[in-house]
Design a protein around this motif. Structure first.
Motif, PDB file in Angstrom:
ATOM      1  N   ARG A   1     -41.570 -75.194   3.806  1.00  0.00           N
ATOM      2  CA  ARG A   1     -42.326 -75.018   2.578  1.00  0.00           C
ATOM      3  C   ARG A   1     -41.942 -73.656   2.003  1.00  0.00           C
ATOM      4  O   ARG A   1     -42.036 -72.623   2.682  1.00  0.00           O
ATOM      5  CB  ARG A   1     -43.827 -75.051   2.868  1.00  0.00           C
ATOM      6  N   LYS A   2     -41.498 -73.657   0.754  1.00  0.00           N
ATOM      7  CA  LYS A   2     -40.935 -72.444   0.161  1.00  0.00           C
ATOM      8  C   LYS A   2     -41.496 -72.234  -1.240  1.00  0.00           C
ATOM      9  O   LYS A   2     -41.571 -73.190  -2.024  1.00  0.00           O
ATOM     10  CB  LYS A   2     -39.409 -72.584   0.102  1.00  0.00           C
ATOM     11  N   PRO A   3     -41.902 -71.011  -1.592  1.00  0.00           N
ATOM     12  CA  PRO A   3     -42.399 -70.780  -2.952  1.00  0.00           C
ATOM     13  C   PRO A   3     -41.300 -70.991  -3.985  1.00  0.00           C
ATOM     14  O   PRO A   3     -40.127 -70.672  -3.735  1.00  0.00           O
ATOM     15  CB  PRO A   3     -42.844 -69.312  -2.936  1.00  0.00           C
ATOM     16  N   LEU A   4     -41.668 -71.513  -5.141  1.00  0.00           N
ATOM     17  CA  LEU A   4     -40.703 -71.624  -6.233  1.00  0.00           C
ATOM     18  C   LEU A   4     -40.222 -70.243  -6.650  1.00  0.00           C
ATOM     19  O   LEU A   4     -39.053 -70.063  -6.987  1.00  0.00           O
ATOM     20  CB  LEU A   4     -41.347 -72.340  -7.429  1.00  0.00           C
ATOM     21  N   ARG A   5     -41.135 -69.265  -6.615  1.00  0.00           N
ATOM     22  CA  ARG A   5     -40.766 -67.869  -6.887  1.00  0.00           C
ATOM     23  C   ARG A   5     -40.601 -67.154  -5.552  1.00  0.00           C
ATOM     24  O   ARG A   5     -41.442 -66.364  -5.140  1.00  0.00           O
ATOM     25  CB  ARG A   5     -41.847 -67.193  -7.734  1.00  0.00           C
ATOM     26  N   SER A   6     -39.527 -67.470  -4.872  1.00  0.00           N
ATOM     27  CA  SER A   6     -39.343 -66.951  -3.513  1.00  0.00           C
ATOM     28  C   SER A   6     -38.777 -65.538  -3.540  1.00  0.00           C
ATOM     29  O   SER A   6     -38.197 -65.099  -4.529  1.00  0.00           O
ATOM     30  CB  SER A   6     -38.399 -67.871  -2.738  1.00  0.00           C
ATOM     31  N   GLY A   7     -38.933 -64.850  -2.418  1.00  0.00           N
ATOM     32  CA  GLY A   7     -38.387 -63.514  -2.289  1.00  0.00           C
ATOM     33  C   GLY A   7     -38.724 -62.896  -0.953  1.00  0.00           C
ATOM     34  O   GLY A   7     -39.891 -62.864  -0.563  1.00  0.00           O
ATOM     35  N   GLY A   8     -37.699 -62.446  -0.221  1.00  0.00           N
ATOM     36  CA  GLY A   8     -37.918 -61.744   1.036  1.00  0.00           C
ATOM     37  C   GLY A   8     -38.501 -62.582   2.148  1.00  0.00           C
ATOM     38  O   GLY A   8     -38.946 -62.053   3.158  1.00  0.00           O
ATOM     39  N   GLY A   9     -38.506 -63.913   1.982  1.00  0.00           N
ATOM     40  CA  GLY A   9     -39.062 -64.784   3.014  1.00  0.00           C
ATOM     41  C   GLY A   9     -40.564 -64.915   2.978  1.00  0.00           C
ATOM     42  O   GLY A   9     -41.154 -65.578   3.842  1.00  0.00           O
ATOM     43  N   HIS A  10     -41.219 -64.320   1.981  1.00  0.00           N
ATOM     44  CA  HIS A  10     -42.685 -64.382   1.879  1.00  0.00           C
ATOM     45  C   HIS A  10     -43.143 -65.828   1.706  1.00  0.00           C
ATOM     46  O   HIS A  10     -42.604 -66.575   0.895  1.00  0.00           O
ATOM     47  CB  HIS A  10     -43.183 -63.543   0.695  1.00  0.00           C
TER      48      HIS A  10
END
Length: 388
Positions: free
Chosen positions: A141-150
């Protein structure tokens, strides 16, 4: 020209700009307001000046009153093209335009392009029970606005997929990153690094990015040449499709000999200062020239194996108070908190660097440097400077 550099943490690009010798006046706005950023330029901090939590929109009031004529940005403004547009307010943007950010950061468009171009890519889905979802495939599950693995996590059967997230096929391989300069039509590969993800030695876990090791990723000479060739094809194809300019990064999984792109970071990335250290290629100057249509005459394969160059972000394993930033700065650490600053558990403390003839030597030096800083913060009753 007066240039504003903006983002969550600007020290790396600001330091490159100051070192470039181009004599631009640099000002910065970011969240942390690090001690060493203050050694480089005039800046405003969301954390220390506005006393607010990080939100990309807070960069707008933070920049109010600063004099500048052009905007450059770092993470995570690639996820906030509207903020970039408002901040620029009609002034030149030194980097990818808001329209390009919208396009290249759209997972449906990006992965759709990879499939059409015949570039290997993980499967993606935008709902928790999409048609033909293979239950044998592990999913993230990955955010659409991903960054830094958050906020990336394993997606289990029956889990709900919240709005603002997608599913991405989990690939068991080596997490890597490549950085390149682009002129909208062509691209020049500048470096390849292994990404350090979720390492407990640096106080984090899961899929959180915590550093990079620049080198040949353990490949032999022939394998290295093949890898460089594969990535060059990928970045050139992506540059032509999305009209990227300036310096950019691509995250990918190396599975066997196959490169699987995961996302484009259309701005300065964390591993670029390792490229600058290893190859003497000033990233800020390279960025400006690429934005003007000039790529560097740089060939990664022409550089002999010089060992490994590493950086790691130390996250606090427990709450601590930071002391003696000037002393740690002189020891080579960067992104340093202010004197007496309180760092909560799980929050970034600072960045450490190392160089070694092998990957293991480089990594061991990173872990020792991180452990020394945290131990000192947790146990020293008097300052390091007073003890020295």
């Amino acid at each position: 020209m007066d240039i504003l550099i903006a983002g969550v943490s600007t020290r790396g690009l600001v330091e490159s700009a100051v070192r470039s010798g181009l004599h631009h006046r640099i000002v910065a706005v970011d969240y942390f307001g690090d001690f060493d950023l203050g050694l480089l330029c005039t800046y405003r901090s969301i954390k220390n000046d506005l006393r607010l939590p990080y939100d990309a929109h807070h960069l707008i009031p933070a920049s109010s009153g600063l004099a500048w004529g052009a905007l450059a940005y770092v993470a995570n403004l690639e996820n906030h093209p509207s903020v970039v547009e408002v901040m620029a307010d009609g002034k030149p943007i030194l980097g990818n335009s808001p329209a390009v950010l919208v396009s290249v950061r759209d997972p449906a468009r990006f992965f759709g392009f990879l499939v059409r171009a015949g570039i290997p890519a993980p499967k993606i889905a935008f709902c928790s029970k999409p048609p033909k979802l293979d239950s044998n495939i592990p999913w993230l599950r990955k955010p659409l606005r991903s960054g830094g693995g958050h906020e990336i996590a394993v997606h289990l059967p029956g889990d709900r997929l919240e709005p603002g997230f997608l599913l991405q096929e989990y690939l068991d391989g080596l997490p890597c990153g490549a950085v390149f300069a682009a002129d909208g039509r062509d691209a020049c590969l500048l470096g390849i690094s292994e990404q350090l993800i979720g390492r407990t030695e640096f106080g984090t876990d899961g899929f959180r990015y915590c550093g990079s090791i620049l080198g040949s990723t353990g490949a032999g000479q022939t394998e290295w040449g093949d890898l460089v060739g594969s990535i060059r094809q990928v970045i050139r194809a992506i540059t032509r499709e999305f009209h990227l300019v300036g310096v950019n990064g691509v995250d990918f999984i190396l599975k066997g000999k196959t490169v699987y792109p995961l996302e484009i970071n259309p701005r300065y990335t964390a591993s670029m200062e390792l490229v600058e250290w290893a190859y003497g290629l000033n990233i800020f100057k390279t960025h400006l020239e690429a934005c003007q249509g000039r790529l560097p005459g740089f060939d990664l394969l022409a550089h002999p194996d010089m060992g490994c160059f590493g950086k790691a972000i130390l996250f606090a394993s427990r709450a601590l108070i930071f002391h003696d930033p000037r002393w740690w700065f002189d020891q080579g650490a960067r992104d340093l908190p202010l004197e007496g600053e309180q760092i909560a558990q799980g929050k970034p403390v600072c960045t450490v660097f190392s160089r070694g003839q092998s990957r293991s030597e480089c990594y061991d030096r990173l872990t020792r440097a991180a452990a020394e800083i945290e131990w000192t913060c947790l146990h020293a009753t008097t300052s390091v400077w007073q003890q020295a």
